[in-house]
Design a protein around this motif. Structure first.
Motif, PDB file in Angstrom:
ATOM      1  N   LEU A  23      41.166  29.099  41.218  1.00 61.33           N
ATOM      2  CA  LEU A  23      41.715  29.274  39.684  1.00 61.33           C
ATOM      3  C   LEU A  23      43.174  29.746  40.017  1.00 61.33           C
ATOM      4  N   ARG A  24      43.649  30.156  41.214  1.00 60.30           N
ATOM      5  CA  ARG A  24      45.050  30.368  41.436  1.00 60.30           C
ATOM      6  C   ARG A  24      45.717  29.179  41.920  1.00 60.30           C
ATOM      7  N   ASP A  25      45.116  28.128  42.251  1.00 57.05           N
ATOM      8  CA  ASP A  25      45.357  27.023  43.008  1.00 57.05           C
ATOM      9  C   ASP A  25      46.512  26.409  42.242  1.00 57.05           C
ATOM     10  N   PRO A  26      47.941  26.069  42.507  1.00 51.55           N
ATOM     11  CA  PRO A  26      48.682  25.364  41.463  1.00 51.55           C
ATOM     12  C   PRO A  26      48.292  24.153  41.072  1.00 51.55           C
ATOM     13  N   ASN A  27      47.663  23.242  41.843  1.00 58.20           N
ATOM     14  CA  ASN A  27      47.085  22.037  41.496  1.00 58.20           C
ATOM     15  C   ASN A  27      46.145  22.135  40.449  1.00 58.20           C
ATOM     16  N   VAL A  28      45.229  23.066  40.782  1.00 58.12           N
ATOM     17  CA  VAL A  28      44.111  23.153  39.644  1.00 58.12           C
ATOM     18  C   VAL A  28      44.702  23.520  38.403  1.00 58.12           C
ATOM     19  N   VAL A  29      45.493  24.816  38.407  1.00 61.81           N
ATOM     20  CA  VAL A  29      46.074  25.097  37.093  1.00 61.81           C
ATOM     21  C   VAL A  29      47.117  23.994  36.572  1.00 61.81           C
ATOM     22  N   LYS A  30      47.764  23.169  37.138  1.00 63.47           N
ATOM     23  CA  LYS A  30      48.554  22.085  36.679  1.00 63.47           C
ATOM     24  C   LYS A  30      47.548  21.142  35.976  1.00 63.47           C
ATOM     25  N   ARG A  31      46.550  20.822  36.876  1.00 60.49           N
ATOM     26  CA  ARG A  31      45.485  19.692  36.198  1.00 60.49           C
ATOM     27  C   ARG A  31      44.746  20.035  35.003  1.00 60.49           C
ATOM     28  N   PHE A  32      44.580  21.316  34.961  1.00 61.75           N
ATOM     29  CA  PHE A  32      44.051  22.217  33.827  1.00 61.75           C
ATOM     30  C   PHE A  32      44.682  21.916  32.766  1.00 61.75           C
ATOM     31  N   ASN A  33      46.072  22.396  33.067  1.00 58.14           N
ATOM     32  CA  ASN A  33      47.265  22.332  31.938  1.00 58.14           C
ATOM     33  C   ASN A  33      47.362  20.824  31.395  1.00 58.14           C
ATOM     34  N   ASP A  34      47.255  20.120  32.158  1.00 62.79           N
ATOM     35  CA  ASP A  34      47.529  18.686  31.841  1.00 62.79           C
ATOM     36  C   ASP A  34      46.095  18.136  30.832  1.00 62.79           C
ATOM     37  N   LEU A  35      45.284  18.628  31.154  1.00 58.63           N
ATOM     38  CA  LEU A  35      43.804  18.300  30.372  1.00 58.63           C
ATOM     39  C   LEU A  35      43.543  19.226  29.182  1.00 58.63           C
ATOM     40  N   GLY A  36      44.717  20.001  28.892  1.00 61.70           N
ATOM     41  CA  GLY A  36      44.777  20.984  27.644  1.00 61.70           C
ATOM     42  C   GLY A  36      44.004  22.130  27.820  1.00 61.70           C
ATOM     43  N   THR A  37      43.799  22.682  28.883  1.00 59.85           N
ATOM     44  CA  THR A  37      43.105  24.133  29.186  1.00 59.85           C
ATOM     45  C   THR A  37      43.814  24.829  30.400  1.00 59.85           C
ATOM     46  N   GLU A  38      43.418  25.822  30.783  1.00 57.49           N
ATOM     47  CA  GLU A  38      43.833  26.574  31.490  1.00 57.49           C
ATOM     48  C   GLU A  38      42.649  27.614  32.282  1.00 57.49           C
ATOM     49  N   PRO A  39      42.921  28.148  33.387  1.00 58.11           N
ATOM     50  CA  PRO A  39      41.878  29.082  33.912  1.00 58.11           C
ATOM     51  C   PRO A  39      41.743  30.352  33.385  1.00 58.11           C
ATOM     52  N   VAL A  40      40.402  30.942  33.445  1.00 60.44           N
ATOM     53  CA  VAL A  40      40.503  32.278  32.870  1.00 60.44           C
ATOM     54  C   VAL A  40      41.276  33.129  33.910  1.00 60.44           C
ATOM     55  N   PRO A  41      41.484  34.241  33.292  1.00 61.10           N
ATOM     56  CA  PRO A  41      42.252  35.363  34.232  1.00 61.10           C
ATOM     57  C   PRO A  41      41.413  35.752  35.122  1.00 61.10           C
ATOM     58  N   THR A  42      41.809  35.957  36.477  1.00 64.33           N
ATOM     59  CA  THR A  42      41.118  36.480  37.533  1.00 64.33           C
ATOM     60  C   THR A  42      39.879  37.506  37.550  1.00 64.33           C
ATOM     61  N   ASN A  43      40.023  38.434  36.296  1.00 65.41           N
ATOM     62  CA  ASN A  43      39.086  39.406  36.281  1.00 65.41           C
ATOM     63  C   ASN A  43      37.954  38.880  35.536  1.00 65.41           C
ATOM     64  N   GLN A  44      37.963  37.645  34.918  1.00 65.46           N
ATOM     65  CA  GLN A  44      36.818  37.183  34.284  1.00 65.46           C
ATOM     66  C   GLN A  44      36.087  35.892  35.174  1.00 65.46           C
ATOM     67  N   ALA A  45      36.539  35.786  36.447  1.00 64.67           N
ATOM     68  CA  ALA A  45      35.865  34.737  37.324  1.00 64.67           C
ATOM     69  C   ALA A  45      35.074  35.687  38.217  1.00 64.67           C
ATOM     70  N   THR A  46      34.537  36.571  37.610  1.00 67.64           N
ATOM     71  CA  THR A  46      33.502  37.510  38.541  1.00 67.64           C
ATOM     72  C   THR A  46      31.848  37.307  38.207  1.00 67.64           C
ATOM     73  N   PRO A  47      31.046  37.587  38.885  1.00 69.01           N
ATOM     74  CA  PRO A  47      29.573  37.675  38.691  1.00 69.01           C
ATOM     75  C   PRO A  47      29.379  38.734  37.242  1.00 69.01           C
ATOM     76  N   GLU A  48      29.887  39.693  37.159  1.00 67.24           N
ATOM     77  CA  GLU A  48      29.688  40.765  36.177  1.00 67.24           C
ATOM     78  C   GLU A  48      30.067  40.149  34.834  1.00 67.24           C
ATOM     79  N   ALA A  49      31.574  39.797  34.947  1.00 67.72           N
ATOM     80  CA  ALA A  49      31.830  38.908  33.740  1.00 67.72           C
ATOM     81  C   ALA A  49      31.265  38.053  33.329  1.00 67.72           C
ATOM     82  N   LEU A  50      30.520  36.981  33.860  1.00 63.54           N
ATOM     83  CA  LEU A  50      30.185  35.819  33.512  1.00 63.54           C
ATOM     84  C   LEU A  50      28.503  36.519  32.928  1.00 63.54           C
ATOM     85  N   ARG A  51      27.874  37.168  33.770  1.00 68.01           N
ATOM     86  CA  ARG A  51      26.611  37.728  33.326  1.00 68.01           C
ATOM     87  C   ARG A  51      26.891  38.448  31.734  1.00 68.01           C
ATOM     88  N   THR A  52      27.823  39.245  31.562  1.00 63.76           N
ATOM     89  CA  THR A  52      27.916  40.064  30.400  1.00 63.76           C
ATOM     90  C   THR A  52      28.469  38.892  29.250  1.00 63.76           C
TER      91      THR A  52
END
Length: 324
Positions: A274-303
């Motif tokens: 989710l910090r990969d520049p290519n992923v970020v760019k492709r997400f942006n091109d497709l109208g979205t963006e990665p979640v902040p890194t503190n949400q890319a965790t097991p605890e955040a997804l579980r909650t």
């Protein structure tokens, strides 16, 4: 006493074996199950993330599309897979709505999986075939109300994001329409392009390129703010449907019982992707963006999953949308 000691030794041996396996992880190709057809929006998210995660883990991650029943067939297969870190499962908001939509599930949406992390929250767009008569959302609503017995709404099956958006749209517009289910919005988009169905609500990851090419008509986005990649597309909430909002969050899971060191390794790889520049760019091109890194965790997804199950349950029950 002797029996207790034997059990303790056996548990320690199993733990030691699992720990050793986790420390060497991964040693072979990983499979990521996507519960929808290839070419659809969730498949697009999965392929972008899988390629980047594979680089970090130094192993290839291949996508297995297991469509049908609103994502529950793929979820069931993932839940029954060996909890060794070599089968992953990427799903969207449908993971939280399935418990209310389906009276009987062969898995538990929370307890059958080890959460790895949230990935992205994708806006949706209301789009129609290229020759659809309405020129804006207000005209679309007027046309749909006047032709409700003829207009067809396409979606990817019960419980899919496009189905949920369609339910909310019909409620907001005060109509009931003929719906046409597909095994994914990839096939649905093909029929929309061919004029076999009238309109649909789908994620920007599947509609942006078609909108920009002018092959389909676009009427609005389902977020509170305009999507940067589609700056001329108004929000539904700001015009024809005040208060209307829905987004499609995505999460990554492993089967229940996957060793914590393996889950941690996967979560680290996910955050790196989710910090990969290519992923970020492709997400942006497709109208979205990665979640902040503190949400890319097991605890955040579980909650988040628990909160979403609690949110959607009453909405779905009120709408009376159920499947056996």
């Amino acid at each position: 006493m002797k029996l207790k000691m034997l059990c303790a030794v056996a548990c320690l041996a199993a733990f030691g074996s699992g720990l050793a396996q986790a420390q060497n992880y991964p040693t072979k190709t990983i499979t990521m199950i996507v519960p929808f057809a290839a070419g659809g929006p969730t498949d697009t998210v999965a392929r972008l993330v899988a390629q980047s995660m594979g680089t970090t883990l130094k192993q290839q991650i291949i996508i297995e599309n297991v469509g049908g029943a609103g994502g529950t067939i793929g979820a069931a297969r993932a839940a029954k897979a060996s909890p060794d870190g070599y089968t992953l499962f990427l799903h969207h908001i449908g993971q939280s709505t399935a418990p209310a939509l389906y009276r009987k599930l062969p898995y538990n949406a929370i307890d059958s999986f080890e959460p790895i992390g949230l990935i992205t929250d994708v806006p949706m767009t209301v789009v129609a075939r290229g020759n659809f008569p309405a020129k804006d959302m207000k005209e679309l609503i007027t046309y749909v109300k006047a032709n409700k017995d003829k207009v067809t709404y396409a979606h990817a099956g019960l419980g899919s994001a496009s189905h949920l958006c369609g339910m909310l749209l019909q409620t907001a517009m005060g109509v009931e329409l003929t719906t046409v289910p597909y095994k994914g919005t990839g096939p649905a988009m093909n029929d929309l392009l061919g004029g076999q169905v009238d309109f649909m609500c789908d994620q920007t990851t599947n509609t942006t390129s078609q909108i920009k090419s002018g092959k389909i008509k676009a009427y609005g986005v389902t977020t509170k703010t305009v999507v940067p990649s589609l700056p001329n597309l108004p929000t539904l909430a700001s015009g024809a449907l005040p208060g209307f909002e829905v987004g499609v969050w995505h999460g990554l899971y492993a089967p229940k019982g996957t060793p914590k060191p393996v889950v941690d390794a996967l979560a680290n790889a996910l955050r790196a992707s989710l910090r990969d520049p290519n992923v970020v760019k492709r997400f942006n091109d497709l109208g979205t963006e990665p979640v902040p890194t503190n949400q890319a965790t097991p605890e955040a997804l579980r909650t988040h999953l628990k909160q979403q199950i609690d949110l959607w349950g009453p909405i779905i029950k009120k709408a009376g949308a159920f499947a056996d």
